[in-house]
Design an enzyme around this catalytic site. Structure first.
Site, PDB file in Angstrom:
ATOM      1  N   GLY A  68       8.501   3.686   0.279  1.00 58.31           N
ATOM      2  CA  GLY A  68       9.251   4.893   0.589  1.00 58.31           C
ATOM      3  C   GLY A  68      10.715   4.554   0.594  1.00 58.31           C
ATOM      4  O   GLY A  68      11.099   3.426   0.274  1.00 58.31           O
TER       5      GLY A  68
ATOM      6  N   PHE B 170      12.418   4.002   2.940  1.00 59.39           N
ATOM      7  CA  PHE B 170      12.612   3.021   3.983  1.00 59.39           C
ATOM      8  C   PHE B 170      12.375   1.600   3.476  1.00 59.39           C
ATOM      9  O   PHE B 170      13.096   0.668   3.795  1.00 59.39           O
ATOM     10  CB  PHE B 170      11.632   3.380   5.088  1.00 59.39           C
ATOM     11  CG  PHE B 170      11.682   2.521   6.306  1.00 59.39           C
ATOM     12  CD1 PHE B 170      11.056   1.298   6.329  1.00 59.39           C
ATOM     13  CD2 PHE B 170      12.342   2.951   7.437  1.00 59.39           C
ATOM     14  CE1 PHE B 170      11.088   0.512   7.464  1.00 59.39           C
ATOM     15  CE2 PHE B 170      12.381   2.176   8.572  1.00 59.39           C
ATOM     16  CZ  PHE B 170      11.759   0.956   8.588  1.00 59.39           C
ATOM     17  N   GLY B 171      11.368   1.427   2.657  1.00 55.64           N
ATOM     18  CA  GLY B 171      11.026   0.097   2.167  1.00 55.64           C
ATOM     19  C   GLY B 171       9.561   0.081   1.766  1.00 55.64           C
ATOM     20  O   GLY B 171       9.001   1.107   1.416  1.00 55.64           O
ATOM     21  N   LYS B 172       8.960  -1.113   1.843  1.00 59.85           N
ATOM     22  CA  LYS B 172       7.577  -1.220   1.402  1.00 59.85           C
ATOM     23  C   LYS B 172       6.626  -1.335   2.592  1.00 59.85           C
ATOM     24  O   LYS B 172       6.995  -1.842   3.642  1.00 59.85           O
ATOM     25  CB  LYS B 172       7.411  -2.461   0.526  1.00 59.85           C
ATOM     26  CG  LYS B 172       8.033  -2.294  -0.842  1.00 59.85           C
ATOM     27  CD  LYS B 172       7.802  -3.536  -1.681  1.00 59.85           C
ATOM     28  CE  LYS B 172       8.348  -3.301  -3.086  1.00 59.85           C
ATOM     29  NZ  LYS B 172       8.485  -4.562  -3.826  1.00 59.85           N
ATOM     30  N   VAL B 173       5.414  -0.876   2.384  1.00 58.86           N
ATOM     31  CA  VAL B 173       4.385  -1.035   3.412  1.00 58.86           C
ATOM     32  C   VAL B 173       3.291  -1.943   2.849  1.00 58.86           C
ATOM     33  O   VAL B 173       2.785  -1.713   1.748  1.00 58.86           O
ATOM     34  CB  VAL B 173       3.775   0.321   3.809  1.00 58.86           C
ATOM     35  CG1 VAL B 173       2.789   0.140   4.951  1.00 58.86           C
ATOM     36  CG2 VAL B 173       4.854   1.304   4.208  1.00 58.86           C
TER      37      VAL B 173
ATOM     38  N   ILE C 122       0.820  -1.211   0.000  1.00 58.73           N
ATOM     39  CA  ILE C 122       0.000   0.000   0.000  1.00 58.73           C
ATOM     40  C   ILE C 122       0.849   1.255   0.000  1.00 58.73           C
ATOM     41  O   ILE C 122       0.338   2.365  -0.002  1.00 58.73           O
ATOM     42  CB  ILE C 122      -0.992   0.023   1.195  1.00 58.73           C
ATOM     43  CG1 ILE C 122      -0.249  -0.274   2.497  1.00 58.73           C
ATOM     44  CG2 ILE C 122      -2.132  -0.939   0.981  1.00 58.73           C
ATOM     45  CD1 ILE C 122      -1.122  -0.174   3.737  1.00 58.73           C
ATOM     46  N   GLY C 123       2.147   1.083   0.017  1.00 61.64           N
ATOM     47  CA  GLY C 123       3.006   2.255  -0.031  1.00 61.64           C
ATOM     48  C   GLY C 123       4.471   1.842  -0.100  1.00 61.64           C
ATOM     49  O   GLY C 123       4.835   0.748   0.327  1.00 61.64           O
TER      50      GLY C 123
ATOM     51  N   LYS D 258       5.300  -2.413   7.828  1.00 59.08           N
ATOM     52  CA  LYS D 258       6.357  -1.679   7.129  1.00 59.08           C
ATOM     53  C   LYS D 258       7.627  -2.491   7.222  1.00 59.08           C
ATOM     54  O   LYS D 258       8.123  -2.775   8.312  1.00 59.08           O
ATOM     55  CB  LYS D 258       6.524  -0.323   7.812  1.00 59.08           C
ATOM     56  CG  LYS D 258       7.522   0.591   7.212  1.00 59.08           C
ATOM     57  CD  LYS D 258       7.130   2.026   7.555  1.00 59.08           C
ATOM     58  CE  LYS D 258       8.317   2.893   7.853  1.00 59.08           C
ATOM     59  NZ  LYS D 258       7.934   4.221   8.314  1.00 59.08           N
TER      60      LYS D 258
ATOM     61  N   ASP E  16       9.212  15.925   9.032  1.00 60.94           N
ATOM     62  CA  ASP E  16       8.794  15.521   7.694  1.00 60.94           C
ATOM     63  C   ASP E  16       7.274  15.632   7.592  1.00 60.94           C
ATOM     64  O   ASP E  16       6.597  14.693   7.200  1.00 60.94           O
ATOM     65  CB  ASP E  16       9.280  14.106   7.394  1.00 60.94           C
ATOM     66  CG  ASP E  16       9.386  13.842   5.896  1.00 60.94           C
ATOM     67  OD1 ASP E  16       9.296  14.822   5.114  1.00 60.94           O
ATOM     68  OD2 ASP E  16       9.541  12.678   5.501  1.00 60.94           O
TER      69      ASP E  16
HETATM   70  C1  LIG Z   1       9.357   9.217  -3.914  1.00 55.03           C
HETATM   71  O1  LIG Z   1       8.496   8.134  -3.667  1.00 55.03           O
HETATM   72  C2  LIG Z   1       7.205   8.501  -3.275  1.00 55.03           C
HETATM   73  C3  LIG Z   1       6.447   7.256  -2.934  1.00 55.03           C
HETATM   74  O2  LIG Z   1       6.851   6.193  -3.714  1.00 55.03           O
HETATM   75  C4  LIG Z   1       6.545   9.292  -4.383  1.00 55.03           C
HETATM   76  O3  LIG Z   1       5.260   9.673  -3.997  1.00 55.03           O
HETATM   77  C5  LIG Z   1       7.381  10.518  -4.655  1.00 55.03           C
HETATM   78  O4  LIG Z   1       6.855  11.229  -5.727  1.00 55.03           O
HETATM   79  C6  LIG Z   1       8.784  10.125  -4.984  1.00 55.03           C
HETATM   80  N1  LIG Z   1       9.606  11.288  -5.101  1.00 55.03           N
HETATM   81  C7  LIG Z   1      10.432  11.471  -6.120  1.00 55.03           C
HETATM   82  C8  LIG Z   1      11.252  12.706  -6.084  1.00 55.03           C
HETATM   83  O5  LIG Z   1      10.530  10.671  -7.026  1.00 55.03           O
END
Ligand SMILES: *[C@@H]1O[C@H](CO)[C@@H](O)[C@H](O)[C@H]1NC(C)=O
Ligand SMILES: *[C@@H]1O[C@H](CO)[C@@H](O)[C@H](O)[C@H]1NC(C)=O
Ligand SMILES: *[C@@H]1O[C@H](CO)[C@@H](O)[C@H](O)[C@H]1NC(C)=O
Ligand SMILES: *[C@@H]1O[C@H](CO)[C@@H](O)[C@H](O)[C@H]1NC(C)=O
Ligand SMILES: *[C@@H]1O[C@H](CO)[C@@H](O)[C@H](O)[C@H]1NC(C)=O
Ligand SMILES: *[C@@H]1O[C@H](CO)[C@@H](O)[C@H](O)[C@H]1NC(C)=O
Ligand SMILES: *[C@@H]1O[C@H](CO)[C@@H](O)[C@H](O)[C@H]1NC(C)=O
Ligand SMILES: *[C@@H]1O[C@H](CO)[C@@H](O)[C@H](O)[C@H]1NC(C)=O
Ligand SMILES: *[C@@H]1O[C@H](CO)[C@@H](O)[C@H](O)[C@H]1NC(C)=O
Ligand SMILES: *[C@@H]1O[C@H](CO)[C@@H](O)[C@H](O)[C@H]1NC(C)=O
Ligand SMILES: *[C@@H]1O[C@H](CO)[C@@H](O)[C@H](O)[C@H]1NC(C)=O
Length: 835
Positions: A524, A526-529, A521-522, A543, A639
């Site tokens: 980042g 950090f990794g995946k959620v 579902i997400g 997470k 953040d």
């Molecule tokens: C970084 O990843 C997030 C989530 O995957 C995304 O929403 C965001 O646009 C990304 N940022 C860049 C700079 O690519």
């Protein structure tokens, strides 16, 4: 012959134009574009119509994409590309000299081509630059290494051109294709690499390597002590200097330092690096650390079986006499220099200076360490190290700079027919430049090295990449968390303090259907959620930290520590964690309605009403207010953004993601000095400038969130006209003219009270005040938002103004008694309404 003639004309033209400005000359090609574009202040020439400066042997496919998300600096440049399904050559007429050749890649799909599936070789005048190269592979490799999410890549090479043409050849792998978005050719100032170079471990032995004769690839170019120096700030050669933070092994062991006063170059080399690089530094000075028996360490992932040039940039910013700072420099755990005194080497204070080292990376490893630390032979009281900048270049071997794609799998046996390492380079030095005496010194020294290596061979065992066991985490050197040096009890207690359930990896696997990608579902840095379900059937968010990321480890630690301390209705709560099998997994309550952002724009979800928006902002503000005031030492989130505000099934907003959070200043301080982190578009400019973090930085970011809620657009949108790209700047202009409604989300039309809307705009404006001290506190913001909601409700319920002013008084009373919540308590003083 005809062709040749034409070519000559081109050469002459180019020569002619380059005589004028003898030093700086650049040719910038926007591949696949039919016009020239101005990006980062420079003119990029489209390559679809014939241009005298270069030819293209096979045009390939001209591709374009409508929107480029995430790379604002190069946005329009990356909207076009050329795809080559057969070999093609850019023949560029140039003046013979050395050039930085930069290849820009931004993968996108076009017709039947998905750039993610490309694989190709690139060479420049016979120097092999890339081999079986896959762009997304490299991007994600880079991203997992330092938990960022770049979507594009720039590769920089140093290429010596001895003729009048530079031929850059793209050769797709069989059945695949090649692509490129832009090519940048910038001439290198002659003197850039003329200095003598020290061999690491060579007892100060220096040699001139004639680096112009080698091909090089820039692996890393860092401004030590943050922030990044953008290419536009280095107008000699447009080099980008990244922040070093992501590469530091233990960021908190070092303090950043900056002084912009009167720095000058210790020799004529003003082009070696911009002054901005020398204005910031890291030192070991840290009042919390009495024993300076540690190293400042940077760790880099590099390709095995190459020689590397390491250029260190120094400038003494504090001391105005020698012998104040003496340190050792280690490269790859070998001593590169002892008794290093920047003041002495540079010839004074505020003198920019650099030093070059070269070392080999063997077939057996893929990391390069640079460490600065105490010189135990000198009196330890003067021990303190300093570094301002660092560059790492890979030197070509046999005309090759390309690495094998399977760089991670390291050949343990070293059985491949690799020529005797490190010797290649040094044989050349010996034969070409140095006298017989030096040659014998080199021999002796190689012999010594050999002996030393033999000795070291037994214990030289690399720790495998991946998670350090958590329990090691309090140990010096691997400690990365914010409080490690501040309160020892935190360090030792971090495991014991943990609340929540400890899940087994088997439980986690069953909850996530063995990390089924369809449950993600997400994602980042950090990794995946994943969305999961416990055995009891409770939905949870899981997470999973990316095991490759050391940054992630630090953030994981911070988050787990923060969340163990915090319980609040408007903070996403942690249910448990799993640290089995080197996994770092956090289990949270599941937030059914996802991020606030997803309800504002960029999705098919129905738009939120004005009231829902106000309530979401109030919820988030409460969470932040609690962080700032509700715990014994305030916590700064760092953040704040709409993707970190989550909504539960009842649209109750909660703050999440405490990976970057920091404990705030103690009573006797007004701020925390720290490296700049956060999200682009939300970042407090004052924090960015001064690197001093206060609660008011969160207030700023929250102000941006408020504008985002009103305008329902992304905070940075590079596809918009220049003055609209940055939401904060754009919205504040409208707000100051009292006409924020002009840029309001059209979905809100007719369903909001103008009064509450005006009030809301004022709050957002105040949050964005330039100076932190002029911004309201989160408590004040919360109070005003509550009032705004009251205004709106009064409007919808047709309440009279009189009753409202009464309720204003009521709120004023309550604001004073805003709760100080104790640890563990459910801090939900529902001061607004009693429903
Ligand atoms: C970084 O990843 C997030 C989530 O995957 C995304 O929403 C965001 O646009 C990304 N940022 C860049 C700079 O690519
Ligand atoms: C390319 O060629 C044009 C026309 O000859 C010339 O005006 C221009 O300066 C050249 N560009 C560069 C970057 O050399
Ligand atoms: C240039 O390309 C753009 C889109 O890539 C297209 O809209 C435009 O018509 C082109 N112009 C010319 C002169 O070919
Ligand atoms: C480019 O230059 C090479 C020589 O370096 C030559 O063989 C080739 O034909 C040239 N290509 C074109 C399209 O001019
Ligand atoms: C390429 O792959 C990345 C992730 O590996 C993905 O985010 C991106 O959308 C893909 N791009 C295309 C054009 O398929
Ligand atoms: C590099 O350039 C110089 C001068 O431009 C030339 O003398 C030298 O031979 C070149 N080296 C190589 C390897 O091309
Ligand atoms: C990751 O690396 C990029 C450049 O590759 C750098 O600009 C950025 O600061 C690094 N990110 C982190 C979180 O350190
Ligand atoms: C910066 O350096 C100057 C001397 O060059 C010194 O007077 C000044 O105090 C320094 N400033 C800081 C903040 O250290
Ligand atoms: C600096 O430049 C001057 C004149 O160009 C030259 O005489 C001097 O030797 C140079 N100094 C260094 C250290 O390169
Ligand atoms: C610093 O690093 C070097 C090389 O890895 C190591 O030999 C030395 O013991 C370290 N010093 C300290 C104080 O940790
Ligand atoms: C080099 O030093 C680093 C940091 O101290 C350490 O993690 C690494 O294992 C060392 N490498 C070798 C080969 O000793």
């Amino acid at each position: 012959m005809k062709w040749h003639g034409l070519f000559l004309v081109a050469v002459i033209l180019f020569l002619h134009s380059s005589v004028g400005e003898a030093q700086v000359k650049a040719l910038l090609i926007d591949c696949g574009s039919n016009s020239s574009t101005h990006v980062d202040g420079r003119k990029w020439i489209g390559d679809t119509s014939p241009i005298e400066n270069f030819t293209l042997s096979y045009p390939g496919i001209v591709a374009s994409v409508a929107v480029v998300d995430g790379e604002p600096a190069y946005g329009s440049l990356y909207q076009t590309a050329r795809f080559f399904d057969a070999p093609s050559t850019y023949n560029i007429s140039v003046f013979p000299r050395t050039y930085f050749v930069r290849l820009h890649f931004f993968p996108f799909s076009f017709e039947s081509f998905n750039a993610n599936e490309s694989a190709f070789d690139v060479s420049a005048n016979g120097l092999k630059l890339l081999s079986a190269f896959n762009v997304p592979g490299e991007i994600s490799w880079k991203n997992t290494k330092n938990s960022s999410n770049y979507s594009s890549l720039v590769k920089e090479y140093f290429v010596n051109v001895s003729s009048n043409q530079l031929a850059i050849i793209f050769v797709p792998k069989l059945g695949s294709f090649a692509f490129v978005n832009a090519i940048e050719i910038v001439s290198v100032i002659d003197q850039l690499f003329v200095d003598s170079v020290s061999k690491v471990g060579g007892n100060g032995l220096k040699a001139n390597l004639n680096l112009d004769d080698w091909g090089m690839e820039t692996m890393f170019r860092l401004n030590v002590g943050v922030p990044a120096v953008e290419s536009s700030e280095d107008q000699d050669m447009w080099r980008k200097w990244e922040s070093d933070e992501g590469y530091m092994f233990s960021v908190n062991a070092a303090t950043t330092l900056s002084n912009t006063s009167s720095i000058s170059y210790s020799n004529n080399g003003s082009f070696v690096a911009p002054l901005l690089v020398y204005e910031t530094a890291r030192t070991m000075t840290n009042n919390e650390v009495l024993e300076k028996h540690f190293n400042m360490s940077w760790k880099f992932d590099v390709d095995p079986n190459f020689d590397y040039l390491i250029r260190l940039h120094f400038c003494e910013l504090i001391y105005d006499k020698p012998n104040q700072r003496l340190f050792k420099i280690y490269i790859n755990n070998k001593t590169a220099a002892e008794n290093y005194d920047v003041f002495v080497r540079a010839g004074g204070m505020n003198k920019a200076y650099h030093e070059d080292y070269v070392d080999s990376i063997s077939q057996q490893t893929n990391t390069l360490w640079v460490q600065l630390g105490p010189d135990l032979l000198t009196s330890s009281s003067t021990t303190d190290a300093l570094l301002n900048g660092m560059e790492i270049f890979k030197l070509s071997r046999n005309g090759n700079l390309a690495h094998a794609t399977d760089r991670i799998t390291i050949d343990q046996g070293g059985s491949t027919a690799s020529p005797p390492k490190s010797k290649i380079l040094w044989v050349i030095i010996g034969s070409g430049i140095l006298s017989v005496i030096i040659l014998s010194l080199v021999g002796a020294f190689i012999f010594c090295l050999y002996i030393r290596k033999k000795k070291a061979a037994v214990p030289a065992k690399e720790t495998p990449p991946g998670w350090l066991p958590l329990s090691l985490h309090g140990a010096m050197g691997s400690t990365t968390n914010a409080q490690a040096y501040k309160s020892p009890s935190c360090v030792n207690g971090s495991l014991a303090n943990r609340t929540g359930r400890r899940f087994t990896i088997a439980e986690i696997r069953s909850a996530t259907n063995n990390f089924d990608d369809s449950l993600v579902i997400g994602t980042g840095g950090f990794g995946k959620v994943y969305k999961g379900e416990t055995e009891e059937g409770t939905p949870v968010a899981i997470k999973r930290a990316n095991p490759q990321s050391e940054q992630g480890l630090a953030e994981f630690e911070t988050e787990i520590e923060m969340l163990s301390k915090l319980r609040h209705r408007h903070l996403v709560s942690m249910i448990g964690y799993c640290d089995e099998q080197n996994e770092m997994i956090l289990v949270y309550e599941y937030m059914a309605n996802g991020t606030l952002r997803s309800h504002l724009f960029g999705s098919v979800l129905p738009p939120l009403t004005w009231k829902q928006r106000l309530e979401a902002c109030i919820g988030a503000a409460r969470g932040l207010h609690y962080l700032h005031t509700g715990v014994e030492r305030c916590i700064i989130h760092r953040d704040v953004k709409t993707t970190n505000i989550l909504l539960d099934e009842n649209f109750v907003a909660k703050m999440s993601d405490f990976g970057l959070s920091k404990t705030g200043p103690g009573l006797d301080h007004t701020h925390v000095s720290t490296a700049v982190k956060g999200s682009f578009g939300y970042l407090d400019p004052e924090y960015f400038r001064r690197q001093q973090l206060t609660q008011k930085s969160d207030v700023y970011s929250f102000g941006v969130v408020l504008f985002e809620v009103v305008c329902a657009r992304s905070v940075i949108n590079p596809t918009l006209p220049k003055d609209q790209i940055n939401l904060a700047e754009w919205a504040i202009r409208w707000q100051r003219q009292h006409s924020l409604e002009t840029i309001m989300d059209p979905h809100l039309e007719g369903s909001y009270s103008l009064e509450s809307f005006k009030k809301f705009g004022e709050i957002a404006e105040k949050c964005l005040a330039d100076e932190g001290k002029n911004r309201p506190t989160m408590g004040e913001v919360l109070w005003h938002l509550e009032y705004t909601l009251q205004l709106h409700e009064a409007y919808t319920e047709n309440l009279s103004i009189e009753s409202l002013s009464k309720s204003e008084v009521r709120f004023a009373d309550m604001a004073i008694s805003l709760p100080l919540v104790k640890e563990g308590e459910e801090a939900s003083p529902d001061i607004s309404r009693s429903n």
